[in-house]
Scaffold this motif. Structure first.
Motif, PDB file in Angstrom:
ATOM      1  N   LEU A 264       1.019  -1.247   0.106  1.00 17.65           N
ATOM      2  CA  LEU A 264      -0.189  -0.070  -0.126  1.00 17.65           C
ATOM      3  C   LEU A 264       0.727   1.331   0.423  1.00 17.65           C
ATOM      4  N   ARG A 265       1.261   2.114  -1.025  1.00 18.55           N
ATOM      5  CA  ARG A 265       1.918   2.728  -1.008  1.00 18.55           C
ATOM      6  C   ARG A 265       0.586   4.906  -0.930  1.00 18.55           C
ATOM      7  N   ASN A 266       0.370   4.711   0.098  1.00 17.90           N
ATOM      8  CA  ASN A 266      -0.118   6.446   0.195  1.00 17.90           C
ATOM      9  C   ASN A 266      -1.856   6.181  -0.906  1.00 17.90           C
ATOM     10  N   GLU A 267      -2.430   4.654  -0.538  1.00 14.46           N
ATOM     11  CA  GLU A 267      -3.913   4.165  -0.679  1.00 14.46           C
ATOM     12  C   GLU A 267      -4.491   3.048   0.495  1.00 14.46           C
ATOM     13  N   HIS A 268      -5.787   2.853   0.164  1.00 14.98           N
ATOM     14  CA  HIS A 268      -5.755   1.647   0.773  1.00 14.98           C
ATOM     15  C   HIS A 268      -6.544   0.386   0.077  1.00 14.98           C
ATOM     16  N   ARG A 269      -7.284   0.203   1.147  1.00 15.92           N
ATOM     17  CA  ARG A 269      -8.431  -0.911   0.735  1.00 15.92           C
ATOM     18  C   ARG A 269      -8.853  -1.705   1.615  1.00 15.92           C
ATOM     19  N   LEU A 270     -10.110  -2.439   1.625  1.00 10.28           N
ATOM     20  CA  LEU A 270     -11.279  -3.083   2.401  1.00 10.28           C
ATOM     21  C   LEU A 270     -11.795  -4.194   2.585  1.00 10.28           C
ATOM     22  N   ARG A 273     -16.607  -7.498   5.050  1.00  8.61           N
ATOM     23  CA  ARG A 273     -17.758  -8.872   5.866  1.00  8.61           C
ATOM     24  C   ARG A 273     -19.452  -7.994   5.472  1.00  8.61           C
ATOM     25  N   ASN A 274     -19.912  -9.225   4.876  1.00  7.17           N
ATOM     26  CA  ASN A 274     -21.578  -8.628   4.719  1.00  7.17           C
ATOM     27  C   ASN A 274     -20.776  -7.267   4.036  1.00  7.17           C
ATOM     28  N   ASP A 275     -22.458  -6.471   4.910  1.00  2.00           N
ATOM     29  CA  ASP A 275     -22.294  -4.953   3.858  1.00  2.00           C
ATOM     30  C   ASP A 275     -21.485  -3.760   4.940  1.00  2.00           C
ATOM     31  N   ALA A 276     -20.650  -4.954   5.877  1.00  2.00           N
ATOM     32  CA  ALA A 276     -19.527  -3.611   6.316  1.00  2.00           C
ATOM     33  C   ALA A 276     -18.352  -3.972   6.112  1.00  2.00           C
ATOM     34  N   HIS A 277     -17.420  -3.155   6.763  1.00  2.00           N
ATOM     35  CA  HIS A 277     -16.339  -2.632   6.052  1.00  2.00           C
ATOM     36  C   HIS A 277     -15.413  -2.469   7.561  1.00  2.00           C
ATOM     37  N   LEU A 278     -14.038  -2.708   7.217  1.00  2.00           N
ATOM     38  CA  LEU A 278     -13.044  -1.498   8.054  1.00  2.00           C
ATOM     39  C   LEU A 278     -12.129  -1.718   6.645  1.00  2.00           C
ATOM     40  N   ALA A 279     -11.376  -0.311   6.719  1.00  6.36           N
ATOM     41  CA  ALA A 279     -10.340   0.330   6.064  1.00  6.36           C
ATOM     42  C   ALA A 279      -8.640  -0.445   6.731  1.00  6.36           C
ATOM     43  N   VAL A 280      -8.270  -0.977   5.445  1.00 10.07           N
ATOM     44  CA  VAL A 280      -6.913  -0.921   6.016  1.00 10.07           C
ATOM     45  C   VAL A 280      -6.099  -0.120   4.645  1.00 10.07           C
ATOM     46  N   VAL A 281      -5.102   1.390   5.628  1.00 12.22           N
ATOM     47  CA  VAL A 281      -4.625   2.330   5.120  1.00 12.22           C
ATOM     48  C   VAL A 281      -3.188   2.415   5.143  1.00 12.22           C
ATOM     49  N   GLY A 282      -2.459   2.772   3.915  1.00  9.23           N
ATOM     50  CA  GLY A 282      -1.714   2.690   4.150  1.00  9.23           C
ATOM     51  C   GLY A 282      -0.428   3.714   3.188  1.00  9.23           C
ATOM     52  N   VAL A 283       0.146   4.056   4.292  1.00 12.84           N
ATOM     53  CA  VAL A 283       1.402   5.431   3.993  1.00 12.84           C
ATOM     54  C   VAL A 283       2.164   5.253   3.546  1.00 12.84           C
ATOM     55  N   GLU A 284       3.448   5.211   2.314  1.00 11.19           N
ATOM     56  CA  GLU A 284       5.082   5.804   2.288  1.00 11.19           C
ATOM     57  C   GLU A 284       4.974   6.154   3.970  1.00 11.19           C
ATOM     58  N   ALA A 300      -4.963   8.966   0.610  1.00 12.13           N
ATOM     59  CA  ALA A 300      -4.652   7.129   1.441  1.00 12.13           C
ATOM     60  C   ALA A 300      -5.938   7.141   1.800  1.00 12.13           C
ATOM     61  N   CYS A 301      -6.681   8.362   1.760  1.00  5.86           N
ATOM     62  CA  CYS A 301      -7.660   8.429   2.814  1.00  5.86           C
ATOM     63  C   CYS A 301      -9.258   8.535   1.598  1.00  5.86           C
ATOM     64  N   GLU A 302      -8.548   9.004   1.000  1.00  5.64           N
ATOM     65  CA  GLU A 302      -9.622   9.003  -0.528  1.00  5.64           C
ATOM     66  C   GLU A 302     -10.908   8.822  -0.613  1.00  5.64           C
ATOM     67  N   GLY A 303     -11.884   9.539  -0.495  1.00  8.90           N
ATOM     68  CA  GLY A 303     -12.614   8.190  -0.491  1.00  8.90           C
ATOM     69  C   GLY A 303     -13.967   7.475   0.841  1.00  8.90           C
ATOM     70  N   LEU A 304     -12.348   7.778   1.768  1.00 13.02           N
ATOM     71  CA  LEU A 304     -13.099   7.442   2.680  1.00 13.02           C
ATOM     72  C   LEU A 304     -13.760   8.575   3.787  1.00 13.02           C
ATOM     73  N   THR A 305     -15.012   8.206   4.572  1.00 17.69           N
ATOM     74  CA  THR A 305     -15.348   8.695   5.443  1.00 17.69           C
ATOM     75  C   THR A 305     -14.853   8.730   6.312  1.00 17.69           C
ATOM     76  N   LYS A 310     -10.782   2.807  10.465  1.00 16.71           N
ATOM     77  CA  LYS A 310      -9.805   2.554   9.862  1.00 16.71           C
ATOM     78  C   LYS A 310      -8.106   2.170  10.777  1.00 16.71           C
ATOM     79  N   ILE A 311      -7.736   1.460  10.136  1.00 13.43           N
ATOM     80  CA  ILE A 311      -6.437   0.985  10.223  1.00 13.43           C
ATOM     81  C   ILE A 311      -5.362   1.219  10.019  1.00 13.43           C
ATOM     82  N   VAL A 312      -4.548   2.468   9.794  1.00 11.69           N
ATOM     83  CA  VAL A 312      -3.759   3.187   9.676  1.00 11.69           C
ATOM     84  C   VAL A 312      -2.224   2.547   9.360  1.00 11.69           C
ATOM     85  N   LEU A 313      -1.345   2.483   8.308  1.00  4.60           N
ATOM     86  CA  LEU A 313       0.148   1.760   8.419  1.00  4.60           C
ATOM     87  C   LEU A 313       0.640   2.914   8.660  1.00  4.60           C
TER      88      LEU A 313
END
Length: 416
Positions: A264-270, A273-284, A300-305, A310-313
């Motif tokens: 993850l290079r200044n980006e995130h992944r979701l 679990r069903n309709d819920a999610h948590l975001a893994v946010v990775g910064v350089e 890295a958080c673009e599109g997140l509210t 959020k879990i930030v690396l």
């Protein structure tokens, strides 16, 4: 001229420390052994700098020689401190008696043998500790488990578990069996996801050639996520051409692909679990002072509210201290490393924790909290420069998430 002054100072301190040995024994054999112990590691260290190492850092013979030199001089420093303290007392007593009873017969007292014995005994503690750290401490892997509670954690992630690794520094490894043991220990945690927070290598992608098959055995059903540490860019290696550095970095990213790790290079992944999610946010990497500042949490958080969990690396905890802990996007948990806990310190979980690194980093080992936002600073999996660990052991972090009152969080590690 600078090196000459350093050499002269070292010689003066060497002679000073030798006075303790002279007070303890008159054996010439002991004197010879003392000087061999004093100067052979230095000669070995100097020689090692003329020998090639894979990554041009303190690995291999350089690391071993550095470790021995540190151990020897930790002993000598204690001797010098005690002798200097005794000399101050002797001098004060001499001048006091001289002023009180002017006489040519007033002489300065001789050094007391028991002071040298105490100094030698106390000095042996850091000496043998550093030697132990080189041969056993660096593989004394500890699993530290925390429970963190959040009111806004999605129900579907109540009980979710992650494992964090950091600062592998594979170019320093030499014992495949011990690393295999650690890999198996990580997999035994059976975490839902695994997060790696940077410094996979010392400088070169090729350092992973002998280890990527082992680290490729790591498993987590929701994936393994990784970010860049300051060493991963290859900035500390003198490449012949700029294109060589670019090629090394491409190979480094390829290693991640081969192991199945998601970079993850200044980006995130979701993670869903069903309709819920948590975001893994990775910064350089973003570090204070001279360290690279490539991290961009806004990108890295673009599109997140703000409501997204959020879990930030972020490799360097300085970024949390500077930006992340008050960021408007409400960053629930940040995972960092970088400090290694200086690979040296004293720690009694829940009672006492000290390392010299704390005078540079406010957050340097373990879990810290600010207004219900947390950061965990992993003490590191590997080692760099000094090839060992004393008191601050290599760490595998396991964090369990609970939905509920944050006051129920257990931020003191359960060690296993």
């Amino acid at each position: 001229m600078q090196w000459l002054l350093v050499a002269l100072l070292a010689l003066v301190l060497e002679i000073y420390a030798f006075q303790a040995i002279k007070r303890l024994t008159s054996s010439k054999l002991h004197y010879i052994l003392y000087f061999i112990l004093s100067f052979l590691p230095i000669l070995f260290l100097v020689y090692s700098f003329y020998s090639d190492t894979v990554d041009k850092t303190f690995s291999g013979s350089r690391g071993v020689s550095l470790g021995i030199v540190l151990a020897v001089y930790s002993l000598k420093n204690v001797l010098i401190i005690f002798l200097f303290g005794e000399d101050i007392v002797r001098s004060f007593r001499y001048f006091y008696r001289k002023l009180k009873t002017p006489s040519e017969h007033v002489q300065i007292e001789g050094r007391r043998k028991f002071i040298s014995q105490i100094a030698m005994g106390l000095g042996s503690i850091p000496f043998f500790s550093l030697i132990y750290g080189m041969f056993q401490g660096k593989y004394n892997f500890k699993v530290l488990t925390y429970e963190l509670a959040f009111e806004d954690l999605p129900e579907e992630f109540d009980g979710y578990q992650i494992t964090q690794l950091s600062d592998i520094h594979s170019g320093s490894f030499s014992n495949r069996e011990k690393i295999k043991y650690a890999i198996d220990l990580i997999n035994k945690q059976e975490s839902d996801a695994l997060m790696f927070t940077g410094d996979l290598v010392n400088s070169l992608a090729s350092e992973m050639d002998d280890w990527k098959d082992l680290f490729g055995q790591l498993k987590a059903k929701d994936g393994i996520y990784s970010i860049l540490g300051n060493h991963d860019y290859g900035d500390y290696y003198k490449f012949k051409e700029p294109k060589d550095k670019e090629e090394n970095f491409k190979n480094f990213l390829k290693v991640h692909e081969e192991m199945g790790w998601q970079m993850l290079r200044n980006e995130h992944r979701l993670i869903k679990r069903n309709d819920a999610h948590l975001a893994v946010v990775g910064v350089e990497n973003w570090g204070k002072g001279r360290f690279k500042k490539a991290g961009d949490i806004d990108k890295a958080c673009e599109g997140l509210t703000q409501k997204d969990f959020k879990i930030v690396l972020s490799h360097d905890p300085s970024y949390w201290d500077k930006v992340l802990h008050q960021h408007e996007k409400n960053l629930h948990l940040t995972l960092s490393g970088h400090t290694h806990g200086m690979q040296f310190g004293i720690e009694i979980p829940g009672w006492f924790k000290w390392s010299p690194i704390q005078y540079r980093y406010k957050q340097w080992a373990g879990v810290y909290e600010f207004k219900k936002r947390y950061i965990n600073v992993n003490r590191g999996f590997g080692y760099l420069a000094y090839p060992g660990r004393v008191g601050i052991w290599p760490e595998i972090t396991v964090i369990k998430f609970k939905k509920g009152n944050p006051d129920q969080s257990k931020t003191v590690a359960v060690k296993s």
